[in-house]
Each structure stands twice: as C-alpha cells, then as structure tokens.
Scaffold this motif. Structure first.
Motif, mmCIF file in Angstrom:
data_model
loop_
_atom_site.group_PDB
_atom_site.id
_atom_site.type_symbol
_atom_site.label_atom_id
_atom_site.label_comp_id
_atom_site.label_asym_id
_atom_site.label_seq_id
_atom_site.Cartn_x
_atom_site.Cartn_y
_atom_site.Cartn_z
ATOM 1 N N ARG A 100 0.835 -1.209 -0.152
ATOM 2 C CA ARG A 100 -0.029 -0.009 -0.038
ATOM 3 C C ARG A 100 0.704 1.172 -0.158
ATOM 4 O O ARG A 100 1.806 1.445 0.896
ATOM 5 N N ALA A 101 0.548 2.069 -0.960
ATOM 6 C CA ALA A 101 1.496 3.389 -1.065
ATOM 7 C C ALA A 101 0.334 4.434 -0.846
ATOM 8 O O ALA A 101 -0.666 4.703 -1.298
ATOM 9 N N LYS A 102 0.717 5.198 0.300
ATOM 10 C CA LYS A 102 -0.103 6.281 1.001
ATOM 11 C C LYS A 102 0.303 7.568 0.292
ATOM 12 O O LYS A 102 1.618 7.870 0.257
ATOM 13 N N TYR A 103 -0.589 8.441 0.056
ATOM 14 C CA TYR A 103 -0.239 9.819 -0.380
ATOM 15 C C TYR A 103 -1.389 10.951 0.021
ATOM 16 O O TYR A 103 -2.215 10.520 0.521
ATOM 17 N N ARG A 104 -0.842 12.130 -0.072
ATOM 18 C CA ARG A 104 -1.939 13.050 0.258
ATOM 19 C C ARG A 104 -3.057 13.316 -0.618
ATOM 20 O O ARG A 104 -3.029 13.270 -1.822
ATOM 21 N N PRO A 105 -4.159 13.259 -0.112
ATOM 22 C CA PRO A 105 -5.409 13.293 -1.026
ATOM 23 C C PRO A 105 -5.252 14.574 -2.110
ATOM 24 O O PRO A 105 -6.040 14.045 -2.906
ATOM 25 N N GLU A 106 -4.689 15.438 -1.805
ATOM 26 C CA GLU A 106 -4.836 16.499 -2.909
ATOM 27 C C GLU A 106 -4.193 15.987 -4.251
ATOM 28 O O GLU A 106 -4.246 16.672 -5.516
ATOM 29 N N TYR A 107 -3.247 14.975 -4.022
ATOM 30 C CA TYR A 107 -2.492 14.607 -5.340
ATOM 31 C C TYR A 107 -3.554 13.778 -6.174
ATOM 32 O O TYR A 107 -3.392 13.555 -7.496
ATOM 33 N N ASP A 108 -4.300 12.993 -5.688
ATOM 34 C CA ASP A 108 -5.335 12.151 -6.180
ATOM 35 C C ASP A 108 -4.743 11.410 -7.632
ATOM 36 O O ASP A 108 -5.213 11.370 -8.628
ATOM 37 N N LEU A 109 -3.718 10.538 -7.405
ATOM 38 C CA LEU A 109 -3.138 9.839 -8.047
ATOM 39 C C LEU A 109 -3.845 8.852 -8.852
ATOM 40 O O LEU A 109 -4.476 7.945 -8.183
ATOM 41 N N GLY A 110 -3.802 8.834 -10.092
ATOM 42 C CA GLY A 110 -4.453 7.733 -10.905
ATOM 43 C C GLY A 110 -3.670 6.566 -11.328
ATOM 44 O O GLY A 110 -2.413 6.253 -11.021
ATOM 45 N N HIS A 111 -4.405 5.515 -11.877
ATOM 46 C CA HIS A 111 -3.763 4.304 -12.550
ATOM 47 C C HIS A 111 -2.189 4.613 -13.317
ATOM 48 O O HIS A 111 -1.247 4.048 -13.085
ATOM 49 N N ARG A 112 -2.780 5.679 -14.418
ATOM 50 C CA ARG A 112 -1.460 6.016 -15.151
ATOM 51 C C ARG A 112 -0.517 6.581 -14.362
ATOM 52 O O ARG A 112 0.956 6.469 -14.778
ATOM 53 N N GLN A 152 11.720 -0.298 -0.174
ATOM 54 C CA GLN A 152 13.028 0.789 0.231
ATOM 55 C C GLN A 152 13.144 1.829 -0.576
ATOM 56 O O GLN A 152 13.775 2.859 -0.425
ATOM 57 N N SER A 153 12.352 1.767 -1.779
ATOM 58 C CA SER A 153 12.862 2.717 -2.896
ATOM 59 C C SER A 153 11.890 3.582 -3.490
ATOM 60 O O SER A 153 12.015 4.749 -3.975
ATOM 61 N N TRP A 154 10.708 3.123 -3.392
ATOM 62 C CA TRP A 154 9.451 3.759 -4.002
ATOM 63 C C TRP A 154 9.023 4.803 -3.032
ATOM 64 O O TRP A 154 8.203 4.629 -2.320
ATOM 65 N N ASP A 155 9.514 6.033 -3.146
ATOM 66 C CA ASP A 155 9.110 7.006 -2.320
ATOM 67 C C ASP A 155 8.416 8.267 -3.138
ATOM 68 O O ASP A 155 7.969 9.417 -2.253
ATOM 69 N N GLN A 156 8.293 8.203 -4.425
ATOM 70 C CA GLN A 156 7.623 9.419 -4.807
ATOM 71 C C GLN A 156 6.845 9.089 -6.355
ATOM 72 O O GLN A 156 7.474 8.131 -6.937
ATOM 73 N N ALA A 157 5.836 9.626 -6.603
ATOM 74 C CA ALA A 157 5.057 9.530 -7.735
ATOM 75 C C ALA A 157 4.543 10.902 -8.416
ATOM 76 O O ALA A 157 3.740 11.610 -7.558
ATOM 77 N N GLY A 158 5.268 11.371 -9.371
ATOM 78 C CA GLY A 158 5.286 12.674 -9.777
ATOM 79 C C GLY A 158 5.776 13.517 -8.787
ATOM 80 O O GLY A 158 6.873 13.557 -8.359
ATOM 81 N N ARG A 159 4.883 14.495 -8.161
ATOM 82 C CA ARG A 159 5.367 15.503 -7.034
ATOM 83 C C ARG A 159 4.685 14.853 -5.659
ATOM 84 O O ARG A 159 5.198 15.541 -4.654
ATOM 85 N N ALA A 160 3.985 13.597 -5.831
ATOM 86 C CA ALA A 160 3.562 13.103 -4.746
ATOM 87 C C ALA A 160 4.648 12.342 -3.879
ATOM 88 O O ALA A 160 5.024 11.537 -4.422
ATOM 89 N N LYS A 161 4.739 12.759 -2.481
ATOM 90 C CA LYS A 161 5.544 11.716 -1.603
ATOM 91 C C LYS A 161 4.584 10.636 -1.218
ATOM 92 O O LYS A 161 3.499 10.533 -0.713
ATOM 93 N N LEU A 162 5.475 9.375 -1.174
ATOM 94 C CA LEU A 162 4.677 8.130 -0.986
ATOM 95 C C LEU A 162 5.166 7.401 0.260
ATOM 96 O O LEU A 162 6.584 7.604 0.663
ATOM 97 N N SER A 163 4.429 6.889 0.923
ATOM 98 C CA SER A 163 4.847 6.168 2.078
ATOM 99 C C SER A 163 4.188 4.820 1.857
ATOM 100 O O SER A 163 2.970 4.579 1.825
#
Length: 265
Positions: A100-112, A152-163
């Motif tokens: 599970r990758a969590k991010y702030r809701p304002e980024y609203d990341l999609g599948h793409r 260990q390494s996936w911490d960002q998608a676009g401008r969104a920080k991931l946990s």
C-alpha cells in the motif's frame, strides 16, 4: 508435441510467442525440478492464450493455479505445481506480495500516474499485477522479488511523496465494480447481435467492429460476427468497452430470445 510445434500452433505473433515460451519454461522447471514455478503476471488475453497452449501440451487444470491476489483480479500469474503440492497448499506458497502506497489526498493519483512511476524506476509491467488506486492510497500486487525493492525505494510518484508498506491480501482495498444491467431481446445469439446490445450500437456497426479485429470473446480475438455466445461469455472491444452475457432467457412469441448483459461503466 515439442516446444517449437506447440508455439507454432498457439502463438499468433512474435511477441505472444516470447510470452508463451516463458510460460513453457516455467512449466518445464516445475516438472524437471519438482518445485513450484510461477510465470510473470499475464493480462487476461495472455492468460487465455497460455491456457490454450497448456491444453495443447496436455497439462491438466489441477497442475497449475491462477493467482492475482484477490478474487476478480485481471492480471494474474500461473503457478505450476509439483506432484507433491495440491491447490490448497499452493496458496501458502504464493509468490505474490501486497503493498500500500499512501499519499496526500490532494494529489489524487490515478492508475497512469502510479504505473508511470513504477516503470520510471525500472519495474516492468509483467512484474506488477492490478493497481488499485484510491483517493489517498494505492494498493498493488507484485512478485515477491519486487516487493522489497519498492518498500525501500518507491517514495515518490510525480510530485506526490509516498509512504509504502506491506499489507496482507485480506487488507486490499478493491474498488467496487461499476456496471449496468441491460435486458433486451435478439433474433439470435450471434456475436454481432448481442454486441449491438452490449455496446449500444447498430448491428451493422457491431459486425464491422468484429471484422476489424478489435473484439475479443473471453479474451481471445474473434473476427466472426456469426459466432454464437453462451451464458458467462465476456466480450470486450478496444476503445469501446466490455460486457458479460449473464442470462439467456426464453423465446418470445415473435421468436426473439431474451438476454441480460452486464456492461462495465
């Protein structure tokens, strides 16, 4: 039948031949070493082709199991079983891991967005299963060899920080499938007649769509408008949509057959 002849019969393209060759490699590994061996993730169409290949090779349905992390998963692996392992034991040997990758809701990341981030890190599509994107988090299923790298390494998608954290399959947040049920009557159970209902188009247009090679029945390409459908058949068309024939009813006084299709929306 040897490997080359099997691939000649089952593969429809050079790309499909490579995928099916890797499926046979995993089968041979399980049989020769008597250990469980899994393919990479397969799309529904790739899995349908693989199952045709396995039938040609004389492989029984009890010799492998399809896994996607949850019931209804589209992208799945095939796990070939050694003779000492049954299907129930195979679940405990699953090479799938859920994240599970969590991010702030304002980024609203999609599948793409999420898939693009993964591929930018060098994670190829065949190493990932379904990507279940939500408002504040994304759940995904991956092969175990990829899970530790992403943790260990996936911490960002676009401008969104991931946990990113590991979760169990029971914790997966699977979006509810949206569909509409359509009832109609048709002169016959031909593919073009039912596709006209399922895709909301004229029968002639449906026939042209089928003949163009853009339609699949149960994930296999079908170019014959006169193919007869049965209950449970799934029909999809690139760029148009997908539906499943859920019910075939009786015949009306005018000789038309009642049907029910479930169309994804």
């Amino acid at each position: 039948m040897d490997k080359t002849k099997l691939l000649d019969r089952a593969a429809k393209s050079g790309e499909e031949r490579l995928i099916l060759a890797r499926v046979l490699d995993r089968l041979e590994q399980a049989q020769s070493r008597n250990i469980p061996a899994a393919t990479d993730f397969l799309s529904p169409q790739e899995r349908a082709s693989a199952e045709v290949l396995l039938r040609l090779a004389g492989v029984g349905e009890t010799e492998y199991v399809s896994m996607g992390g949850y019931e209804g998963a589209e992208r799945r692996i095939l796990l070939f079983l050694p003779d000492w392992m049954d299907i129930e034991a195979a679940a405990e040997q699953s090479p799938l891991r859920c994240l599970r990758a969590k991010y702030r809701p304002e980024y609203d990341l999609g599948h793409r967005d999420l898939l693009g981030s993964l591929m930018g890190m060098g994670v190829t599509r065949e190493k990932t299963g379904d990507i279940l994107a939500g408002k504040e988090s994304c759940d995904l299923i991956v092969l175990e060899g990829v899970a530790e790298f992403l943790l260990q390494s996936w911490d960002q998608a676009g401008r969104a920080k991931l946990s990113v954290s590991a979760i169990s399959a029971e914790e997966l947040s699977v979006p509810e499938e949206r569909f509409e049920e359509v009832r109609d009557t048709v002169m016959s159970l031909r593919l073009d007649a039912i596709a006209a209902t399922g895709f909301k188009m004229a029968r002639g247009k449906a026939a042209s769509l089928i003949e163009s090679g853009r339609v699949q029945v149960n994930w296999m390409e079908c170019t014959k408008p006169d193919r007869l459908l049965a209950e449970g058949d799934t029909v999809s068309a690139r760029g148009v949509g997908r539906f499943t024939m859920t019910e075939i009813g009786g015949v009306t006084r005018k000789g038309r057959t009642s049907i029910v299709v479930r169309r994804s929306v």
